[in-house]
Write an enzyme that holds these catalytic residues in place. Structure first.
Site, PDB file in Angstrom:
ATOM      1  CB  CYS A  62      -7.894  13.755  11.637  1.00 50.79           C
ATOM      2  SG  CYS A  62      -8.704  13.195  10.133  1.00 50.79           S
ATOM      3  CG  ASP A  77      -7.129  17.426   9.957  1.00 55.72           C
ATOM      4  OD1 ASP A  77      -7.876  16.451  10.155  1.00 55.72           O
ATOM      5  OD2 ASP A  77      -7.458  18.368   9.206  1.00 55.72           O
ATOM      6  CB  SER A  78      -7.185  14.682   6.375  1.00 54.98           C
ATOM      7  OG  SER A  78      -8.246  15.588   6.617  1.00 54.98           O
ATOM      8  CD  GLU A 133      -8.558  21.061   3.429  1.00 56.02           C
ATOM      9  OE1 GLU A 133      -7.564  21.422   2.791  1.00 56.02           O
ATOM     10  OE2 GLU A 133      -8.513  20.675   4.623  1.00 56.02           O
ATOM     11  CB  CYS A 189     -15.478  16.634  10.636  1.00 57.53           C
ATOM     12  SG  CYS A 189     -14.255  17.097   9.386  1.00 57.53           S
ATOM     13  CG  HIS A 201     -11.945  20.190   7.718  1.00 60.62           C
ATOM     14  ND1 HIS A 201     -11.212  19.089   8.077  1.00 60.62           N
ATOM     15  CD2 HIS A 201     -11.299  20.738   6.642  1.00 60.62           C
ATOM     16  CE1 HIS A 201     -10.168  18.971   7.260  1.00 60.62           C
ATOM     17  NE2 HIS A 201     -10.195  19.958   6.386  1.00 60.62           N
TER      18      HIS A 201
HETATM   19  N1  DGL Z   1     -10.768  16.900   9.638  1.00 65.37           N
HETATM   20  C1  DGL Z   1     -11.066  15.538   9.435  1.00 65.37           C
HETATM   21  C2  DGL Z   1     -11.939  14.946  10.507  1.00 65.37           C
HETATM   22  O1  DGL Z   1     -11.934  15.406  11.623  1.00 65.37           O
HETATM   23  C3  DGL Z   1     -11.407  14.959   8.126  1.00 65.37           C
HETATM   24  C4  DGL Z   1     -11.633  15.644   6.904  1.00 65.37           C
HETATM   25  C5  DGL Z   1     -11.429  14.803   5.666  1.00 65.37           C
HETATM   26  O2  DGL Z   1     -10.288  14.717   5.255  1.00 65.37           O
HETATM   27  O3  DGL Z   1     -12.419  14.298   5.111  1.00 65.37           O
HETATM   28  O4  DGL Z   1     -12.619  13.983  10.275  1.00 65.37           O
END
Ligand code: DGL
Length: 265
Positions: free
Chosen positions: A75, A12-13, A152, A184, A186
């Protein structure tokens, strides 16, 4: 090491993919995992699709070099930019977040109004529109540019995040969606606030949970799961500050985030 004994690579990012990693650990406790979060370059959401593709492939390359038996692109943003390239580039099973979540939303909706809340890059890619294909449903997309920054920073409750959620989710409420994809990884960490704003009648689909189920199904079908109980080794890598990653990871996800190391990709 045989292929079956190799770890599952999860990317993931940043921290968001830990929601997928936790779901994978719940469903596949015998499996070793290597998690890579590109926290030094998060968020990916505001970046161009080309840049997200480049970063995603760099991170996936780093996981492949560690000998993983499968890749989980945990991600949505990375998946919408690089899934096709990744499938061409690696001869490994690749599990993404978008197709499983879109499938679950189709099975869940009663009024054929589905919503997705996601990053700007995921919205631009129209990956969820493509995943829903010709299904007889309408899809309303909302972007939530600041949600990732809040997660984050470890902020998942409180007035500020509630006000943001009310603003971002208003178009989805107006469209009367009965099923909302958390597009997402997150966002499952914000499902309290998102569920509160959308109301009880709206079903939330977590791309993280669906992705873990898809990982289980894919590895079972390919006969790639370990055969006997095993004390799984879980490795966590970040391109950013490992102490910060471990601290926040433990606070948001509990004890399974341990021994975080720094890597360059
Ligand atoms: N967790 C990531 C996703 O599912 C992206 C978050 C990001 O880096 O903007 O899209």
């Amino acid at each position: 090491m045989t292929q079956v004994d190799a770890p599952i690579g999860i990317f993931d990012s940043g921290f968001g993919g830990l929601t997928v990693a936790r779901a994978v650990v719940d469903l596949l406790p015998n499996e070793d995992i290597v998690y890579l979060g590109d926290t030094a370059r998060t968020p990916y959401g505001p970046r161009s699709i080309a840049q997200v593709r480049e970063y995603t492939l760099q991170c996936l390359d780093a996981l492949v070099e560690r000998g993983v038996k499968a890749l989980v692109i945990a991600c949505n943003t990375g998946s919408s930019a690089a899934l096709r390239d990744a499938r061409e580039r690696y001869s490994l099973p690749i599990i993404d977040v978008i197709l499983p979540a879109a499938g679950r939303a189709l099975m869940t909706t009663r009024n054929a109004h589905i919503g997705v809340v996601c990053t700007e890059a995921t919205a631009t890619s129209r990956a969820y529109n493509d995943a829903l294909g010709a299904a007889p449903v309408t899809l309303t997309t909302a972007v939530a540019p600041k949600f990732v920054e809040f997660v984050e920073a470890g902020v998942t409750t409180g007035e500020e995040v509630l006000a943001l959620a009310s603003e971002y989710l208003a178009p989805l409420k107006a469209a009367e969606v009965d099923t909302l994809i958390l597009g997402c990884t997150h966002y499952p960490l914000l499902s309290g606030v998102i569920g509160y704003v959308m109301g009880e009648s709206v079903a939330l689909v977590s791309s993280a949970d669906e992705c873990a189920r898809a990982a289980f199904a894919t590895l079972t079908r390919l006969d790639l799961l370990r055969k006997s109980p095993h004390n799984a080794e879980r490795v966590f890598l970040t391109t950013g500050d490992p102490a910060r990653f471990e601290g926040l990871g433990q606070r948001l996800m509990g004890g399974f985030v341990q021994g975080v190391a720094q890597v360059n990709v």
